[in-house]
Design a protein around this motif. Sequence first.
Motif, PDB file in Angstrom:
ATOM      1  N   ALA A 163      -7.912  30.924  39.937  1.00  0.00           N
ATOM      2  CA  ALA A 163      -7.443  32.283  40.218  1.00  0.00           C
ATOM      3  C   ALA A 163      -6.905  32.296  41.638  1.00  0.00           C
ATOM      4  O   ALA A 163      -7.362  31.528  42.489  1.00  0.00           O
ATOM      5  CB  ALA A 163      -8.587  33.287  40.076  1.00  0.00           C
TER       6      ALA A 163
ATOM      7  N   GLY B  35      -6.415  34.206  45.109  1.00  0.00           N
ATOM      8  CA  GLY B  35      -6.745  35.291  46.022  1.00  0.00           C
ATOM      9  C   GLY B  35      -6.022  34.926  47.292  1.00  0.00           C
ATOM     10  O   GLY B  35      -4.825  34.681  47.286  1.00  0.00           O
ATOM     11  N   ARG B  36      -6.768  34.801  48.359  1.00  0.00           N
ATOM     12  CA  ARG B  36      -6.196  34.331  49.614  1.00  0.00           C
ATOM     13  C   ARG B  36      -5.757  32.868  49.464  1.00  0.00           C
ATOM     14  O   ARG B  36      -4.705  32.470  49.912  1.00  0.00           O
ATOM     15  CB  ARG B  36      -7.270  34.454  50.689  1.00  0.00           C
ATOM     16  CG  ARG B  36      -6.783  34.345  52.048  1.00  0.00           C
ATOM     17  CD  ARG B  36      -7.827  34.890  52.988  1.00  0.00           C
ATOM     18  NE  ARG B  36      -7.968  36.328  52.893  1.00  0.00           N
ATOM     19  CZ  ARG B  36      -8.972  37.003  53.395  1.00  0.00           C
ATOM     20  NH1 ARG B  36      -9.955  36.377  53.999  1.00  0.00           N
ATOM     21  NH2 ARG B  36      -9.021  38.310  53.304  1.00  0.00           N
TER      22      ARG B  36
ATOM     23  N   THR C 206      -9.038  29.839  43.943  1.00  0.00           N
ATOM     24  CA  THR C 206     -10.428  29.697  43.501  1.00  0.00           C
ATOM     25  C   THR C 206     -10.399  28.843  42.240  1.00  0.00           C
ATOM     26  O   THR C 206      -9.660  29.140  41.302  1.00  0.00           O
ATOM     27  CB  THR C 206     -11.048  31.073  43.194  1.00  0.00           C
ATOM     28  OG1 THR C 206     -11.069  31.843  44.404  1.00  0.00           O
ATOM     29  CG2 THR C 206     -12.458  30.949  42.673  1.00  0.00           C
TER      30      THR C 206
ATOM     31  N   ARG D  89     -14.735  28.285  46.057  1.00  0.00           N
ATOM     32  CA  ARG D  89     -13.799  28.892  47.002  1.00  0.00           C
ATOM     33  C   ARG D  89     -13.910  28.275  48.391  1.00  0.00           C
ATOM     34  O   ARG D  89     -15.007  28.119  48.913  1.00  0.00           O
ATOM     35  CB  ARG D  89     -14.041  30.393  47.101  1.00  0.00           C
ATOM     36  CG  ARG D  89     -12.934  31.086  47.864  1.00  0.00           C
ATOM     37  CD  ARG D  89     -13.144  32.576  47.923  1.00  0.00           C
ATOM     38  NE  ARG D  89     -14.001  32.899  49.028  1.00  0.00           N
ATOM     39  CZ  ARG D  89     -15.018  33.736  48.970  1.00  0.00           C
ATOM     40  NH1 ARG D  89     -15.324  34.321  47.851  1.00  0.00           N
ATOM     41  NH2 ARG D  89     -15.719  33.990  50.030  1.00  0.00           N
TER      42      ARG D  89
ATOM     43  N   GLU E 248     -21.634  31.391  40.681  1.00  0.00           N
ATOM     44  CA  GLU E 248     -21.510  31.496  39.225  1.00  0.00           C
ATOM     45  C   GLU E 248     -20.198  32.197  38.852  1.00  0.00           C
ATOM     46  O   GLU E 248     -19.844  33.209  39.458  1.00  0.00           O
ATOM     47  CB  GLU E 248     -22.691  32.343  38.751  1.00  0.00           C
ATOM     48  CG  GLU E 248     -22.661  32.758  37.326  1.00  0.00           C
ATOM     49  CD  GLU E 248     -23.748  33.808  37.034  1.00  0.00           C
ATOM     50  OE1 GLU E 248     -24.225  34.480  37.973  1.00  0.00           O
ATOM     51  OE2 GLU E 248     -24.096  33.930  35.866  1.00  0.00           O
TER      52      GLU E 248
ATOM     53  N   ILE F 101     -18.368  34.634  36.540  1.00  0.00           N
ATOM     54  CA  ILE F 101     -18.750  35.650  35.572  1.00  0.00           C
ATOM     55  C   ILE F 101     -17.965  35.383  34.285  1.00  0.00           C
ATOM     56  O   ILE F 101     -16.729  35.411  34.296  1.00  0.00           O
ATOM     57  CB  ILE F 101     -18.430  37.065  36.100  1.00  0.00           C
ATOM     58  CG1 ILE F 101     -19.047  37.276  37.499  1.00  0.00           C
ATOM     59  CG2 ILE F 101     -18.916  38.124  35.140  1.00  0.00           C
ATOM     60  CD1 ILE F 101     -20.533  36.976  37.606  1.00  0.00           C
TER      61      ILE F 101
ATOM     62  N   HIS G 162      -9.386  44.194  43.477  1.00  0.00           N
ATOM     63  CA  HIS G 162      -9.356  42.757  43.151  1.00  0.00           C
ATOM     64  C   HIS G 162     -10.767  42.176  43.163  1.00  0.00           C
ATOM     65  O   HIS G 162     -11.009  41.118  42.594  1.00  0.00           O
ATOM     66  CB  HIS G 162      -8.514  41.984  44.174  1.00  0.00           C
ATOM     67  CG  HIS G 162      -7.075  42.335  44.135  1.00  0.00           C
ATOM     68  ND1 HIS G 162      -6.184  41.710  43.301  1.00  0.00           N
ATOM     69  CD2 HIS G 162      -6.366  43.271  44.806  1.00  0.00           C
ATOM     70  CE1 HIS G 162      -4.984  42.231  43.472  1.00  0.00           C
ATOM     71  NE2 HIS G 162      -5.065  43.197  44.385  1.00  0.00           N
ATOM     72  N   ASN G 163     -11.661  42.865  43.837  1.00  0.00           N
ATOM     73  CA  ASN G 163     -13.019  42.348  43.997  1.00  0.00           C
ATOM     74  C   ASN G 163     -14.027  43.039  43.087  1.00  0.00           C
ATOM     75  O   ASN G 163     -15.232  42.919  43.269  1.00  0.00           O
ATOM     76  CB  ASN G 163     -13.444  42.447  45.467  1.00  0.00           C
ATOM     77  CG  ASN G 163     -12.644  41.483  46.331  1.00  0.00           C
ATOM     78  OD1 ASN G 163     -12.191  40.447  45.842  1.00  0.00           O
ATOM     79  ND2 ASN G 163     -12.461  41.827  47.599  1.00  0.00           N
TER      80      ASN G 163
ATOM     81  N   ASP H 234     -16.845  38.658  46.135  1.00  0.00           N
ATOM     82  CA  ASP H 234     -16.143  38.414  47.403  1.00  0.00           C
ATOM     83  C   ASP H 234     -16.830  39.080  48.596  1.00  0.00           C
ATOM     84  O   ASP H 234     -16.328  40.042  49.169  1.00  0.00           O
ATOM     85  CB  ASP H 234     -14.686  38.897  47.273  1.00  0.00           C
ATOM     86  CG  ASP H 234     -13.790  38.316  48.364  1.00  0.00           C
ATOM     87  OD1 ASP H 234     -14.314  37.596  49.231  1.00  0.00           O
ATOM     88  OD2 ASP H 234     -12.578  38.602  48.340  1.00  0.00           O
TER      89      ASP H 234
HETATM   90  N1  LIG Z   1     -17.597  34.574  40.334  1.00  0.00           N
HETATM   91  C1  LIG Z   1     -16.395  34.820  39.815  1.00  0.00           C
HETATM   92  N2  LIG Z   1     -16.249  34.997  38.490  1.00  0.00           N
HETATM   93  C2  LIG Z   1     -15.029  35.234  37.952  1.00  0.00           C
HETATM   94  N3  LIG Z   1     -13.890  35.301  38.663  1.00  0.00           N
HETATM   95  C3  LIG Z   1     -13.971  35.123  39.983  1.00  0.00           C
HETATM   96  C4  LIG Z   1     -15.220  34.871  40.631  1.00  0.00           C
HETATM   97  N4  LIG Z   1     -14.992  34.733  41.952  1.00  0.00           N
HETATM   98  C5  LIG Z   1     -13.669  34.883  42.119  1.00  0.00           C
HETATM   99  N5  LIG Z   1     -13.031  35.117  40.948  1.00  0.00           N
HETATM  100  C6  LIG Z   1     -11.581  35.341  40.779  1.00  0.00           C
HETATM  101  O1  LIG Z   1     -10.901  34.723  41.865  1.00  0.00           O
HETATM  102  C7  LIG Z   1     -10.222  35.704  42.669  1.00  0.00           C
HETATM  103  C8  LIG Z   1     -10.331  35.344  44.148  1.00  0.00           C
HETATM  104  O2  LIG Z   1     -11.682  35.193  44.527  1.00  0.00           O
HETATM  105  P1  LIG Z   1     -12.343  35.962  45.756  1.00  0.00           P
HETATM  106  O3  LIG Z   1     -13.784  35.584  45.798  1.00  0.00           O
HETATM  107  O4  LIG Z   1     -12.041  37.416  45.677  1.00  0.00           O
HETATM  108  O5  LIG Z   1     -11.650  35.288  47.044  1.00  0.00           O
HETATM  109  P2  LIG Z   1     -10.467  35.729  48.025  1.00  0.00           P
HETATM  110  O6  LIG Z   1     -10.067  37.149  47.709  1.00  0.00           O
HETATM  111  O7  LIG Z   1     -11.059  35.589  49.381  1.00  0.00           O
HETATM  112  O8  LIG Z   1      -9.412  34.716  47.752  1.00  0.00           O
HETATM  113  C9  LIG Z   1     -10.875  37.034  42.302  1.00  0.00           C
HETATM  114  O9  LIG Z   1     -10.028  38.148  42.494  1.00  0.00           O
HETATM  115  C10 LIG Z   1     -11.237  36.825  40.831  1.00  0.00           C
HETATM  116  O10 LIG Z   1     -10.128  37.081  39.995  1.00  0.00           O
END
Ligand SMILES: Nc1ncnc2c1ncn2[C@@H]1O[C@H](COP(=O)(O)OP(=O)(O)O)[C@@H](O)[C@H]1O
Length: 234
Positions: free
Chosen positions: A41, A43-44, A47, A60, A125, A127, A170-171, A184
Amino acid sequence: METLRNGTQVVWFDPKLLNVPPDMCFEAPYWLVQNKVTGSAKGRGTTWFVQLDGLQAALRHYRRGGLFGKLVKDQYWFSGWENTRSYQEYQLLQHLREKGVNVPRPIAAQADKFGPFYSADLLSERIPNAKDLVDTLQQAPLSAEVYYSIGQQIHKLHQAQVNHTDLNIHNLLLDIENKVWIIDFDKCYEQSGDDWKQGNLERLKRSFHKEVKRFAIHWQESDWHSLLSGYHST
Ligand SMILES: Nc1ncnc2c1ncn2[C@@H]1O[C@H](COP(=O)(O)OP(=O)(O)O)[C@@H](O)[C@H]1O
Ligand SMILES: [Mg+2]
Protein backbone atom coordinates in the motif's frame (compact mmCIF):
# COMPACT_ATOMS: atom_id res chain seq x y z
CA MET A 1 8.21 -8.00 24.44
CA GLU A 2 11.79 -9.17 24.01
CA THR A 3 14.79 -7.06 23.14
CA LEU A 4 17.64 -8.09 20.86
CA ARG A 5 20.84 -6.12 20.47
CA ASN A 6 22.75 -6.78 17.30
CA GLY A 7 25.67 -4.43 16.62
CA THR A 8 24.23 -0.99 15.88
CA GLN A 9 20.66 -2.32 15.78
CA VAL A 10 18.12 -2.90 18.54
CA VAL A 11 15.01 -4.99 17.87
CA TRP A 12 11.94 -5.26 20.09
CA PHE A 13 9.60 -8.10 19.26
CA ASP A 14 6.82 -10.36 20.42
CA PRO A 15 8.19 -13.92 20.25
CA LYS A 16 4.65 -15.33 20.17
CA LEU A 17 3.91 -13.58 16.87
CA LEU A 18 7.27 -13.45 15.14
CA ASN A 19 8.45 -16.73 13.67
CA VAL A 20 11.41 -15.48 11.63
CA PRO A 21 14.82 -14.09 12.66
CA PRO A 22 14.07 -10.73 14.33
CA ASP A 23 17.01 -8.95 12.72
CA MET A 24 15.95 -10.01 9.19
CA CYS A 25 12.24 -9.26 9.28
CA PHE A 26 12.55 -5.56 8.38
CA GLU A 27 14.21 -6.18 5.02
CA ALA A 28 11.74 -6.23 2.13
CA PRO A 29 14.15 -8.41 0.01
CA TYR A 30 14.10 -11.05 2.75
CA TRP A 31 10.36 -11.48 2.20
CA LEU A 32 10.55 -11.07 -1.57
CA VAL A 33 13.02 -13.93 -2.15
CA GLN A 34 10.82 -16.22 -0.07
CA ASN A 35 7.75 -15.25 -2.04
CA LYS A 36 6.06 -14.01 1.11
CA VAL A 37 5.07 -10.54 -0.02
CA THR A 38 1.30 -10.59 -0.33
CA GLY A 39 0.70 -6.97 -1.32
CA SER A 40 1.58 -3.37 -0.70
CA ALA A 41 0.00 0.00 0.00
CA LYS A 42 1.20 3.52 -0.67
CA GLY A 43 1.33 6.09 2.08
CA ARG A 44 4.35 8.27 2.58
CA GLY A 45 6.43 5.35 1.38
CA THR A 46 5.50 1.79 0.55
CA THR A 47 3.99 -0.46 3.21
CA TRP A 48 4.65 -4.11 2.39
CA PHE A 49 2.28 -6.83 3.46
CA VAL A 50 4.07 -10.05 4.34
CA GLN A 51 3.00 -13.54 5.35
CA LEU A 52 3.94 -14.83 8.82
CA ASP A 53 2.78 -18.07 10.44
CA GLY A 54 -1.00 -17.73 10.53
CA LEU A 55 -1.11 -13.95 10.24
CA GLN A 56 -0.12 -11.22 7.86
CA ALA A 57 2.00 -8.26 8.82
CA ALA A 58 2.43 -4.73 7.52
CA LEU A 59 6.07 -3.61 7.21
CA ARG A 60 6.72 0.11 7.27
CA HIS A 61 9.96 2.04 7.04
CA TYR A 62 9.83 5.40 8.80
CA ARG A 63 10.12 8.30 6.37
CA ARG A 64 9.97 12.01 6.79
CA GLY A 65 7.38 14.12 5.03
CA GLY A 66 7.61 17.72 3.92
CA LEU A 67 10.48 19.69 2.50
CA PHE A 68 13.04 18.52 5.03
CA GLY A 69 12.08 14.98 4.06
CA LYS A 70 13.27 15.56 0.52
CA LEU A 71 16.76 16.12 1.86
CA VAL A 72 16.91 13.68 4.76
CA LYS A 73 14.53 10.90 3.79
CA ASP A 74 14.68 8.43 6.62
CA GLN A 75 17.18 9.62 9.18
CA TYR A 76 16.27 10.82 12.63
CA TRP A 77 18.32 12.36 15.37
CA PHE A 78 19.12 9.73 18.01
CA SER A 79 18.36 10.61 21.63
CA GLY A 80 18.07 7.18 23.25
CA TRP A 81 16.62 3.84 22.11
CA GLU A 82 13.35 4.38 23.92
CA ASN A 83 12.81 7.70 22.15
CA THR A 84 12.97 6.18 18.68
CA ARG A 85 9.87 6.44 16.49
CA SER A 86 9.59 2.70 16.16
CA TYR A 87 9.88 1.93 19.87
CA GLN A 88 7.37 4.67 20.69
CA GLU A 89 4.82 3.39 18.19
CA TYR A 90 5.28 -0.20 19.36
CA GLN A 91 4.58 0.88 22.94
CA LEU A 92 1.60 2.98 21.99
CA LEU A 93 0.01 0.12 20.02
CA GLN A 94 0.58 -2.16 23.00
CA HIS A 95 -1.04 0.37 25.33
CA LEU A 96 -4.05 0.77 23.04
CA ARG A 97 -4.50 -3.00 22.68
CA GLU A 98 -4.59 -3.25 26.47
CA LYS A 99 -7.27 -0.55 26.55
CA GLY A 100 -9.35 -2.47 24.02
CA VAL A 101 -9.00 0.00 21.16
CA ASN A 102 -9.04 -1.58 17.68
CA VAL A 103 -5.47 -1.10 16.54
CA PRO A 104 -3.05 -3.57 14.91
CA ARG A 105 -1.05 -5.76 17.26
CA PRO A 106 2.62 -4.71 17.26
CA ILE A 107 4.90 -7.57 16.15
CA ALA A 108 8.40 -6.11 15.96
CA ALA A 109 10.17 -2.76 15.83
CA GLN A 110 13.76 -1.84 15.16
CA ALA A 111 16.10 1.11 15.21
CA ASP A 112 19.52 1.17 13.59
CA LYS A 113 21.96 3.79 14.81
CA PHE A 114 24.73 5.35 12.71
CA GLY A 115 26.64 8.28 14.12
CA PRO A 116 24.17 10.71 15.69
CA PHE A 117 21.28 9.37 13.55
CA TYR A 118 19.06 6.33 13.33
CA SER A 119 16.62 4.78 10.89
CA ALA A 120 13.63 2.72 11.96
CA ASP A 121 11.00 0.15 10.91
CA LEU A 122 7.84 -1.34 12.32
CA LEU A 123 6.13 -4.65 11.70
CA SER A 124 2.52 -4.76 12.84
CA GLU A 125 -0.42 -7.03 12.24
CA ARG A 126 -2.17 -6.48 8.92
CA ILE A 127 -5.86 -6.02 9.49
CA PRO A 128 -7.38 -8.77 7.33
CA ASN A 129 -9.78 -7.72 4.57
CA ALA A 130 -9.64 -4.07 5.46
CA LYS A 131 -9.75 -0.94 3.32
CA ASP A 132 -9.12 2.61 4.35
CA LEU A 133 -12.01 5.07 4.44
CA VAL A 134 -10.84 6.89 1.33
CA ASP A 135 -11.00 3.70 -0.75
CA THR A 136 -14.30 2.70 0.79
CA LEU A 137 -15.96 6.07 0.26
CA GLN A 138 -14.84 6.28 -3.33
CA GLN A 139 -17.05 3.25 -4.02
CA ALA A 140 -20.14 4.15 -2.00
CA PRO A 141 -21.40 6.14 0.97
CA LEU A 142 -21.50 4.60 4.44
CA SER A 143 -24.51 4.22 6.72
CA ALA A 144 -25.14 6.34 9.79
CA GLU A 145 -24.43 3.23 11.92
CA VAL A 146 -20.91 2.92 10.54
CA TYR A 147 -20.21 6.61 11.19
CA TYR A 148 -21.57 6.14 14.68
CA SER A 149 -19.12 3.30 15.36
CA ILE A 150 -16.24 5.33 13.91
CA GLY A 151 -17.11 8.02 16.45
CA GLN A 152 -17.24 5.45 19.24
CA GLN A 153 -13.83 4.07 18.33
CA ILE A 154 -12.27 7.55 18.34
CA HIS A 155 -13.83 8.15 21.71
CA LYS A 156 -12.21 4.93 22.97
CA LEU A 157 -8.88 6.17 21.68
CA HIS A 158 -9.37 9.39 23.59
CA GLN A 159 -10.42 7.57 26.75
CA ALA A 160 -7.04 5.85 26.53
CA GLN A 161 -5.57 9.40 26.45
CA VAL A 162 -3.85 8.97 23.12
CA ASN A 163 -3.45 12.00 20.89
CA HIS A 164 -3.51 10.85 17.25
CA THR A 165 -1.68 13.75 15.66
CA ASP A 166 -2.49 12.56 12.12
CA LEU A 167 -6.10 11.48 12.44
CA ASN A 168 -7.33 11.45 8.85
CA ILE A 169 -9.40 9.09 6.73
CA HIS A 170 -6.35 7.33 5.28
CA ASN A 171 -5.61 6.15 8.80
CA LEU A 172 -9.05 4.69 9.51
CA LEU A 173 -9.76 1.20 8.19
CA LEU A 174 -12.98 -0.76 7.87
CA ASP A 175 -12.93 -4.54 7.62
CA ILE A 176 -15.61 -6.63 5.92
CA GLU A 177 -17.68 -6.71 9.08
CA ASN A 178 -17.48 -2.91 9.17
CA LYS A 179 -15.35 -3.04 12.27
CA VAL A 180 -13.40 0.21 12.64
CA TRP A 181 -9.60 0.18 13.00
CA ILE A 182 -7.24 3.07 13.71
CA ILE A 183 -3.69 2.92 12.34
CA ASP A 184 -0.50 4.94 11.84
CA PHE A 185 0.60 6.12 15.28
CA ASP A 186 3.92 7.59 14.20
CA LYS A 187 4.57 10.71 16.31
CA CYS A 188 1.44 10.15 18.40
CA TYR A 189 1.64 10.15 22.17
CA GLU A 190 -0.21 9.79 25.45
CA GLN A 191 -1.46 13.06 26.82
CA SER A 192 -3.49 13.90 29.90
CA GLY A 193 -6.47 16.21 29.97
CA ASP A 194 -9.03 16.85 27.23
CA ASP A 195 -8.17 20.15 25.57
CA TRP A 196 -6.35 18.50 22.62
CA LYS A 197 -9.20 16.12 21.73
CA GLN A 198 -11.21 18.62 19.73
CA GLY A 199 -8.14 19.23 17.57
CA ASN A 200 -8.09 15.54 16.54
CA LEU A 201 -11.75 15.73 15.53
CA GLU A 202 -11.24 18.91 13.55
CA ARG A 203 -8.35 17.41 11.66
CA LEU A 204 -10.48 14.40 10.80
CA LYS A 205 -13.29 16.61 9.58
CA ARG A 206 -10.90 18.58 7.36
CA SER A 207 -9.75 15.29 5.91
CA PHE A 208 -13.31 14.40 4.79
CA HIS A 209 -13.63 17.82 3.15
CA LYS A 210 -10.26 17.49 1.45
CA GLU A 211 -10.98 14.06 -0.02
CA VAL A 212 -14.40 15.14 -1.29
CA LYS A 213 -12.50 17.56 -3.52
CA ARG A 214 -9.55 15.31 -4.34
CA PHE A 215 -11.17 11.89 -4.73
CA ALA A 216 -14.87 12.72 -4.98
CA ILE A 217 -15.65 10.52 -1.98
CA HIS A 218 -19.29 9.97 -1.09
CA TRP A 219 -19.64 12.11 2.00
CA GLN A 220 -21.95 14.80 3.31
CA GLU A 221 -22.12 17.06 6.32
CA SER A 222 -24.83 14.95 8.02
CA ASP A 223 -22.38 12.01 8.13
CA TRP A 224 -20.25 14.07 10.44
CA HIS A 225 -23.18 14.45 12.85
CA SER A 226 -23.61 10.66 12.94
CA LEU A 227 -19.92 10.32 13.75
CA LEU A 228 -20.17 12.89 16.53
CA SER A 229 -23.21 11.24 18.07
CA GLY A 230 -21.16 8.02 18.28
CA TYR A 231 -18.30 9.95 19.84
CA HIS A 232 -20.58 11.44 22.49
CA SER A 233 -22.58 8.25 23.11
CA THR A 234 -20.44 6.62 25.79
N1 LIG B 1 -2.00 -2.84 9.82
C1 LIG B 1 -2.48 -2.55 8.61
N2 LIG B 1 -3.45 -3.31 8.06
C2 LIG B 1 -3.94 -3.04 6.83
N3 LIG B 1 -3.51 -2.03 6.05
C3 LIG B 1 -2.54 -1.25 6.54
C4 LIG B 1 -1.98 -1.46 7.83
N4 LIG B 1 -1.03 -0.52 8.04
C5 LIG B 1 -1.01 0.23 6.93
N5 LIG B 1 -1.90 -0.18 6.01
C6 LIG B 1 -2.14 0.44 4.69
O1 LIG B 1 -0.96 1.12 4.29
C7 LIG B 1 -1.20 2.54 4.19
C8 LIG B 1 0.01 3.31 4.71
O2 LIG B 1 0.32 2.93 6.03
P1 LIG B 1 0.48 3.96 7.23
O3 LIG B 1 0.76 3.16 8.47
O4 LIG B 1 -0.69 4.87 7.29
O5 LIG B 1 1.83 4.75 6.88
P2 LIG B 1 2.14 6.19 6.25
O6 LIG B 1 0.85 6.96 6.12
O7 LIG B 1 3.08 6.81 7.22
O8 LIG B 1 2.79 5.85 4.95
C9 LIG B 1 -2.48 2.78 4.98
O9 LIG B 1 -3.20 3.91 4.55
C10 LIG B 1 -3.25 1.48 4.76
O10 LIG B 1 -3.95 1.51 3.53
MG1 LIG C 1 -1.00 6.90 7.08
